[in-house]
Design a protein around this motif. Structure first.
Motif, mmCIF file in Angstrom:
data_model
loop_
_atom_site.group_PDB
_atom_site.id
_atom_site.type_symbol
_atom_site.label_atom_id
_atom_site.label_comp_id
_atom_site.label_asym_id
_atom_site.label_seq_id
_atom_site.Cartn_x
_atom_site.Cartn_y
_atom_site.Cartn_z
ATOM 1 N N GLU A 32 -33.760 9.478 -10.187
ATOM 2 C CA GLU A 32 -34.970 8.925 -10.795
ATOM 3 C C GLU A 32 -34.905 7.399 -10.780
ATOM 4 O OE1 GLU A 32 -37.590 10.656 -11.610
ATOM 5 O OE2 GLU A 32 -36.587 12.560 -11.232
ATOM 6 N N ASN A 38 -25.498 7.700 -14.769
ATOM 7 C CA ASN A 38 -25.044 8.769 -13.897
ATOM 8 C C ASN A 38 -24.300 9.826 -14.712
ATOM 9 O OD1 ASN A 38 -23.840 10.405 -11.976
ATOM 10 N ND2 ASN A 38 -23.272 8.710 -10.638
ATOM 11 N N ASN A 83 -22.716 12.285 -13.713
ATOM 12 C CA ASN A 83 -21.530 12.748 -12.998
ATOM 13 C C ASN A 83 -20.329 11.838 -13.191
ATOM 14 O OD1 ASN A 83 -22.989 14.914 -11.603
ATOM 15 N ND2 ASN A 83 -24.048 13.213 -10.633
ATOM 16 N N ALA A 91 -26.582 13.064 -8.120
ATOM 17 C CA ALA A 91 -27.485 14.069 -8.705
ATOM 18 C C ALA A 91 -27.681 13.797 -10.189
ATOM 19 C CB ALA A 91 -26.921 15.466 -8.496
ATOM 20 N N GLY A 92 -28.935 13.681 -10.608
ATOM 21 C CA GLY A 92 -29.256 13.445 -12.014
ATOM 22 C C GLY A 92 -29.215 11.986 -12.449
ATOM 23 N N THR A 93 -28.934 11.077 -11.539
ATOM 24 C CA THR A 93 -28.811 9.661 -11.881
ATOM 25 C C THR A 93 -30.178 9.022 -12.099
ATOM 26 O OG1 THR A 93 -26.739 9.423 -10.671
ATOM 27 C CG2 THR A 93 -27.985 7.405 -11.051
ATOM 28 N N THR A 94 -30.280 8.201 -13.135
ATOM 29 C CA THR A 94 -31.473 7.396 -13.386
ATOM 30 C C THR A 94 -31.112 5.941 -13.149
ATOM 31 O OG1 THR A 94 -32.328 8.952 -15.026
ATOM 32 C CG2 THR A 94 -33.184 6.704 -15.105
#
Length: 106
Positions: free
Chosen positions: A3, A92, A94, A73-76
């Motif tokens: 994002e 992040n 992760n 993955a899933g990082t803004t």
């Protein structure tokens, strides 16, 4: 899924419009290095490489190499303006740890 906050989108769009060469997107990848093991690398790019996936966020094409996707993955990504300086920040999920500058993680 990666994002870009509205502030990050504005900063990237501003950089793209000010670029001297034609730019089609933002290249985002993870490389070995930094003080925590991995570091974020970003830059403007004219086209995706064959090993990159193209995603679109807020009208911006983001080129992510396939090896970096699992780390991102899933990082803004945000853009902040502070007394210490302005720049992109990465939230992040992760990352087990990150350095104080926020530009590298493990």
């Amino acid at each position: 899924m990666i994002e870009l906050t509205e502030r990050a989108q504005d900063a990237v769009k501003s950089a793209i419009s000010a670029a001297a060469q034609p730019v089609r997107g933002l290249r985002l990848m993870i490389e070995a290095g930094g003080c925590s093991g991995f570091k974020y690398t970003m830059g403007l790019a004219d086209e995706p490489k064959p090993d990159e996936t193209v995603i679109e966020r807020g009208g911006i094409k983001v080129f992510v190499d396939n090896n970096s996707q699992e780390h991102l993955a899933g990082t803004t990504i945000d853009f902040v303006v502070a007394l210490e300086g302005s720049g992109f920040t990465f939230n992040n999920p992760n990352a087990k740890s990150s350095c104080s500058c926020g530009k590298s993680f493990s």
